[in-house]
Scaffold this motif. Sequence first.
Motif, PDB file in Angstrom:
ATOM      1  N   ALA A  20       0.823  -1.212   0.000  1.00  0.00           N
ATOM      2  CA  ALA A  20       0.000   0.000   0.000  1.00  0.00           C
ATOM      3  C   ALA A  20       0.857   1.261   0.000  1.00  0.00           C
ATOM      4  O   ALA A  20       0.479   2.286  -0.587  1.00  0.00           O
ATOM      5  CB  ALA A  20      -0.949   0.000   1.187  1.00  0.00           C
ATOM      6  N   VAL A  21       2.004   1.219   0.639  1.00  0.00           N
ATOM      7  CA  VAL A  21       2.906   2.380   0.663  1.00  0.00           C
ATOM      8  C   VAL A  21       3.346   2.715  -0.764  1.00  0.00           C
ATOM      9  O   VAL A  21       3.425   3.887  -1.145  1.00  0.00           O
ATOM     10  CB  VAL A  21       4.130   2.113   1.577  1.00  0.00           C
ATOM     11  N   HIS A  22       3.610   1.692  -1.554  1.00  0.00           N
ATOM     12  CA  HIS A  22       4.024   1.904  -2.944  1.00  0.00           C
ATOM     13  C   HIS A  22       2.907   2.593  -3.731  1.00  0.00           C
ATOM     14  O   HIS A  22       3.161   3.524  -4.496  1.00  0.00           O
ATOM     15  CB  HIS A  22       4.417   0.567  -3.580  1.00  0.00           C
ATOM     16  N   ILE A  23       1.672   2.170  -3.543  1.00  0.00           N
ATOM     17  CA  ILE A  23       0.529   2.796  -4.222  1.00  0.00           C
ATOM     18  C   ILE A  23       0.431   4.263  -3.815  1.00  0.00           C
ATOM     19  O   ILE A  23       0.247   5.141  -4.660  1.00  0.00           O
ATOM     20  CB  ILE A  23      -0.792   2.048  -3.908  1.00  0.00           C
ATOM     21  N   ARG A  24       0.567   4.556  -2.525  1.00  0.00           N
ATOM     22  CA  ARG A  24       0.483   5.947  -2.060  1.00  0.00           C
ATOM     23  C   ARG A  24       1.611   6.791  -2.641  1.00  0.00           C
ATOM     24  O   ARG A  24       1.409   7.950  -2.993  1.00  0.00           O
ATOM     25  CB  ARG A  24       0.468   5.999  -0.530  1.00  0.00           C
ATOM     26  N   ARG A  25       2.796   6.216  -2.768  1.00  0.00           N
ATOM     27  CA  ARG A  25       3.927   6.947  -3.370  1.00  0.00           C
ATOM     28  C   ARG A  25       3.652   7.239  -4.843  1.00  0.00           C
ATOM     29  O   ARG A  25       3.964   8.317  -5.336  1.00  0.00           O
ATOM     30  CB  ARG A  25       5.216   6.155  -3.224  1.00  0.00           C
ATOM     31  N   ILE A  26       3.080   6.274  -5.537  1.00  0.00           N
ATOM     32  CA  ILE A  26       2.741   6.466  -6.956  1.00  0.00           C
ATOM     33  C   ILE A  26       1.712   7.589  -7.081  1.00  0.00           C
ATOM     34  O   ILE A  26       1.853   8.499  -7.890  1.00  0.00           O
ATOM     35  CB  ILE A  26       2.210   5.162  -7.579  1.00  0.00           C
ATOM     36  N   GLU A  27       0.685   7.544  -6.251  1.00  0.00           N
ATOM     37  CA  GLU A  27      -0.374   8.557  -6.313  1.00  0.00           C
ATOM     38  C   GLU A  27       0.132   9.956  -5.976  1.00  0.00           C
ATOM     39  O   GLU A  27      -0.352  10.943  -6.523  1.00  0.00           O
ATOM     40  CB  GLU A  27      -1.526   8.186  -5.373  1.00  0.00           C
ATOM     41  N   SER A  28       1.109  10.043  -5.098  1.00  0.00           N
ATOM     42  CA  SER A  28       1.631  11.352  -4.716  1.00  0.00           C
ATOM     43  C   SER A  28       2.728  11.846  -5.660  1.00  0.00           C
ATOM     44  O   SER A  28       3.200  12.969  -5.530  1.00  0.00           O
ATOM     45  CB  SER A  28       2.176  11.306  -3.288  1.00  0.00           C
ATOM     46  N   GLY A  29       3.126  10.990  -6.601  1.00  0.00           N
ATOM     47  CA  GLY A  29       4.161  11.379  -7.551  1.00  0.00           C
ATOM     48  C   GLY A  29       5.570  11.102  -7.069  1.00  0.00           C
ATOM     49  O   GLY A  29       6.542  11.460  -7.728  1.00  0.00           O
ATOM     50  N   GLY A  30       5.696  10.457  -5.924  1.00  0.00           N
ATOM     51  CA  GLY A  30       7.012  10.158  -5.368  1.00  0.00           C
ATOM     52  C   GLY A  30       7.661   8.916  -5.946  1.00  0.00           C
ATOM     53  O   GLY A  30       8.834   8.662  -5.717  1.00  0.00           O
ATOM     54  N   SER A  31       6.905   8.159  -6.709  1.00  0.00           N
ATOM     55  CA  SER A  31       7.409   6.919  -7.287  1.00  0.00           C
ATOM     56  C   SER A  31       6.659   6.641  -8.580  1.00  0.00           C
ATOM     57  O   SER A  31       5.537   7.115  -8.763  1.00  0.00           O
ATOM     58  CB  SER A  31       7.205   5.774  -6.295  1.00  0.00           C
ATOM     59  N   LEU A  32       7.290   5.897  -9.451  1.00  0.00           N
ATOM     60  CA  LEU A  32       6.644   5.487 -10.691  1.00  0.00           C
ATOM     61  C   LEU A  32       6.403   3.983 -10.669  1.00  0.00           C
ATOM     62  O   LEU A  32       7.271   3.232 -10.223  1.00  0.00           O
ATOM     63  CB  LEU A  32       7.509   5.835 -11.902  1.00  0.00           C
ATOM     64  N   PRO A  33       5.254   3.542 -11.172  1.00  0.00           N
ATOM     65  CA  PRO A  33       5.010   2.099 -11.215  1.00  0.00           C
ATOM     66  C   PRO A  33       5.769   1.467 -12.368  1.00  0.00           C
ATOM     67  O   PRO A  33       6.078   2.132 -13.359  1.00  0.00           O
ATOM     68  CB  PRO A  33       3.501   2.016 -11.457  1.00  0.00           C
ATOM     69  N   SER A  34       6.041   0.202 -12.239  1.00  0.00           N
ATOM     70  CA  SER A  34       6.576  -0.532 -13.387  1.00  0.00           C
ATOM     71  C   SER A  34       5.466  -0.592 -14.434  1.00  0.00           C
ATOM     72  O   SER A  34       4.290  -0.342 -14.132  1.00  0.00           O
ATOM     73  CB  SER A  34       6.973  -1.950 -12.973  1.00  0.00           C
ATOM     74  N   PHE A  35       5.828  -0.916 -15.643  1.00  0.00           N
ATOM     75  CA  PHE A  35       4.822  -0.993 -16.703  1.00  0.00           C
ATOM     76  C   PHE A  35       3.770  -2.051 -16.367  1.00  0.00           C
ATOM     77  O   PHE A  35       2.579  -1.819 -16.535  1.00  0.00           O
ATOM     78  CB  PHE A  35       5.496  -1.299 -18.048  1.00  0.00           C
ATOM     79  N   SER A  36       4.211  -3.185 -15.867  1.00  0.00           N
ATOM     80  CA  SER A  36       3.253  -4.252 -15.557  1.00  0.00           C
ATOM     81  C   SER A  36       2.315  -3.833 -14.420  1.00  0.00           C
ATOM     82  O   SER A  36       1.123  -4.130 -14.463  1.00  0.00           O
ATOM     83  CB  SER A  36       3.966  -5.560 -15.218  1.00  0.00           C
ATOM     84  N   LEU A  37       2.830  -3.109 -13.414  1.00  0.00           N
ATOM     85  CA  LEU A  37       1.970  -2.634 -12.340  1.00  0.00           C
ATOM     86  C   LEU A  37       1.000  -1.581 -12.867  1.00  0.00           C
ATOM     87  O   LEU A  37      -0.170  -1.568 -12.509  1.00  0.00           O
ATOM     88  CB  LEU A  37       2.789  -2.066 -11.175  1.00  0.00           C
ATOM     89  N   PHE A  38       1.484  -0.705 -13.736  1.00  0.00           N
ATOM     90  CA  PHE A  38       0.618   0.307 -14.321  1.00  0.00           C
ATOM     91  C   PHE A  38      -0.558  -0.347 -15.057  1.00  0.00           C
ATOM     92  O   PHE A  38      -1.704   0.063 -14.901  1.00  0.00           O
ATOM     93  CB  PHE A  38       1.419   1.199 -15.272  1.00  0.00           C
ATOM     94  N   LEU A  39      -0.281  -1.389 -15.829  1.00  0.00           N
ATOM     95  CA  LEU A  39      -1.346  -2.098 -16.529  1.00  0.00           C
ATOM     96  C   LEU A  39      -2.301  -2.783 -15.558  1.00  0.00           C
ATOM     97  O   LEU A  39      -3.515  -2.799 -15.772  1.00  0.00           O
ATOM     98  CB  LEU A  39      -0.760  -3.120 -17.506  1.00  0.00           C
ATOM     99  N   LYS A  40      -1.766  -3.324 -14.455  1.00  0.00           N
ATOM    100  CA  LYS A  40      -2.617  -3.935 -13.437  1.00  0.00           C
ATOM    101  C   LYS A  40      -3.556  -2.891 -12.834  1.00  0.00           C
ATOM    102  O   LYS A  40      -4.737  -3.146 -12.636  1.00  0.00           O
ATOM    103  CB  LYS A  40      -1.759  -4.534 -12.316  1.00  0.00           C
TER     104      LYS A  40
END
Length: 99
Positions: A20-40
């Motif tokens: 969940a921390v990774h999702i929150r980082r992605i949403e806040s712009g602090g991290s980018l998802p991998s392509f496969s996670l982005f598609l998920k």
Amino acid sequence: MRKSKGLTSEQLSELCEVNAVHIRRIESGGSLPSFSLFLKICNVLGTSADYLLGDLLDNPVIPDSVEQLGKQFKHLAPEQIEMISEMVEVMIRHTTTKE
């Protein structure tokens, strides 16, 4: 998009099988998802990649209501689509000239 679907970041993370921390980082712009996670994420949220990338694209994202109209157009005859197209053009001209 996640919130509009009624999901918490924890629920989205479970559905995407990530922390969940990774999702929150992605949403806040602090991290980018991998392509496969982005598609998920796109699949879990039931949306397209271009919709989620809308803020990053030069062209604006088409609102859901317009996409729904496009789906309905598939069931119309060509002359019906032409009539709707002409009506939209008139409406655009009318609203543009008043501004």
